[in-house]
Design an enzyme around this catalytic site. Structure first.
Site, short mmCIF file in Angstrom:
data_model
loop_
_atom_site.label_atom_id
_atom_site.label_comp_id
_atom_site.label_asym_id
_atom_site.label_seq_id
_atom_site.Cartn_x
_atom_site.Cartn_y
_atom_site.Cartn_z
N SER A 153 9.51 58.04 51.09
CA SER A 153 9.95 59.33 50.56
C SER A 153 9.25 60.48 51.25
O SER A 153 8.02 60.49 51.40
CB SER A 153 9.67 59.40 49.06
OG SER A 153 10.50 58.54 48.34
N HIS A 208 8.99 65.06 44.56
CA HIS A 208 8.50 63.98 43.68
C HIS A 208 7.29 63.26 44.27
O HIS A 208 6.60 62.54 43.56
CB HIS A 208 9.63 62.99 43.37
CG HIS A 208 9.98 62.04 44.48
ND1 HIS A 208 11.07 62.23 45.30
CD2 HIS A 208 9.41 60.88 44.89
CE1 HIS A 208 11.14 61.23 46.17
NE2 HIS A 208 10.15 60.40 45.93
N ASP A 226 14.50 68.53 45.61
CA ASP A 226 13.45 67.53 45.85
C ASP A 226 12.74 67.78 47.18
O ASP A 226 12.43 66.86 47.93
CB ASP A 226 14.03 66.11 45.81
CG ASP A 226 12.94 65.05 45.63
OD1 ASP A 226 11.81 65.42 45.24
OD2 ASP A 226 13.21 63.87 45.91
#
Length: 406
Positions: free
Chosen positions: A237, A129, A159
């Site tokens: 992230s 993402h 992911d």
């Protein structure tokens, strides 16, 4: 430090109990010291394919550093971990085109995330993402060197993404990988990343839980996620979650928060899953997940008793996806709807109690087995409770679709 001979027996015992060592690469140590500080689960869940792990680069000869037992041990451990790993962590800036033009000109949105060096060939691991739909990717290293990067492969279901930079191997410091199967609740958890764009930020907490399932953008689930209270914010992230020796045990991916900021509930993708996905992304650019094609719920003893079901534990099949491996094998969905504690549940279908020789007590057991031990095209034997009997049903697993089918 005073000579051992000058210390009493009691002091020697304390020294042995409290001394700690931290190991890092010789080259990295020389540069690190001078470095600038810079709801409810979806029924059908994510499963992974077993892929051979590529050999890791040969590490440089380590050196051992003794930590002064008279100083604060915790502080010295964290400082040493930061000096070891920070040169491996990168800041990722992505630019994505905006669909609409203004006065005939193209506009772009910009976002940031984190990543870490995987090998000496320039591969960097981050979240899917973080780089999804990016038209430009820029990677900034710990020493402020910025280079462009290209996407090698992404896997939305886990992911995980791999990008690549063209940098001399001497300037790359691959991380040391840990073993997420050995992670225990209560152990130290350390995150390094770029929250809100603040490069090289270290936060620390503990492992709050293991074995969580978290949602992927595809609607499937990512198994065996690690939960931590180490502060994870937007920009973290893709960065590493570390143990006290500076080994990567997970890839920071999500937070559970009502304000899009740290709430003490963060999640990291387990490194053992990453070890399976990354080599496939480097080799082929994609990762094929095995697919069964059911939705269902965990059957508990109390539910079985209240609904008068024939077995106490297993997976109650709610629905079977048309044209899926489960449908082709003849697995049966629920046939009637009941209200159970405020929830509408389909019962009357098969209840899966075992896959191959592995008993299933909940949906996560099925999820983890498929993730660790199966691949598309492989046949598994499901033992199901049907019409008051236990029946064995062979199923040939398929390749998971890009999204959950309605």
């Amino acid at each position: 430090m005073a000579a051992i001979g000058a210390v009493s027996a009691f002091a020697l015992l304390c020294l042995c109990l409290f001394a700690a060592v931290v190991v890092w690469d010789q080259t990295r140590e020389r540069q690190a010291y001078s470095a600038p500080t810079r709801a409810r689960p979806v029924p059908t869940r994510v499963v992974e394919q077993v892929v051979p792990i590529s050999p890791s680069p040969t590490p440089l000869p380590p050196i051992v550093i003794e930590i002064d037992p008279e100083a604060d041990i915790q502080t010295q451990i964290l400082t040493a971990v930061y000096q070891k790993v920070n040169p491996s962590v990168v800041n990722i800036t992505v630019r994505q085109p905006v669909p609409h033009k203004l006065n005939g000109e193209d506009f772009f949105t910009e976002g940031q995330g984190s990543g870490f060096v995987w090998d000496k060939q320039g591969h960097i691991v981050t979240n899917h993402h973080v780089v999804a739909n990016a038209s430009e990717i820029e990677v900034t290293f710990w020493n402020d060197v910025s280079v462009s990067a290209e996407i090698v492969g992404t896997d939305p279901d886990s992911d995980i993404a791999v990008i690549k930079v063209d940098v001399s191997p001497e300037e790359l410091y691959p991380v040391e990988l840990g073993d997420s199967d050995q992670v225990r609740v209560g152990e130290r958890a350390i995150a390094i990343g770029n929250p809100f764009g603040y490069e090289g930020t270290l936060t620390v907490g503990i492992i709050s839980a293991v074995g969580r399932s978290i949602p992927a953008v595809t609607g499937f689930q990512i198994p065996e996620a690690i939960q931590t209270d180490a502060a994870i914010n937007p920009g973290n992230s893709g960065g590493p979650l570390l143990d006290a020796r500076g080994r990567v045990i997970g890839v920071n991916a999500q937070i559970r928060s009502l304000v899009q900021a740290n709430s003490g509930v963060g999640f990291a993708i387990p490194i053992n899953l990453v070890k399976r996905v990354v080599p496939a992304l480097i080799e082929t650019g994609r990762y094929e997940h095995p697919w069964l094609g059911i939705s269902g719920v965990t059957l508990s003893p109390s539910m079985a008793r209240d609904l008068e079901l024939p077995v106490e534990r297993g997976i109650l099949i709610i629905d079977v996806i048309p044209r899926s491996p489960a449908a082709e094998a003849g697995l049966r969905p629920g046939t009637r709807t009941v209200n159970y504690k405020g929830r509408r549940i389909e019962i009357g279908g098969d209840i899966i109690v075992q896959i191959d020789d592995q008993p299933l007590h909940n949906f996560d057991d099925l999820l983890i087995y498929l993730s660790r031990h199966t691949s598309p095209g492989q046949e598994v034997i499901l033992t199901v409770a049907r019409d008051g009997k236990l029946v064995e049903v062979p199923v040939t697993l398929g390749v998971r679709p890009t999204r959950i089918r309605e």
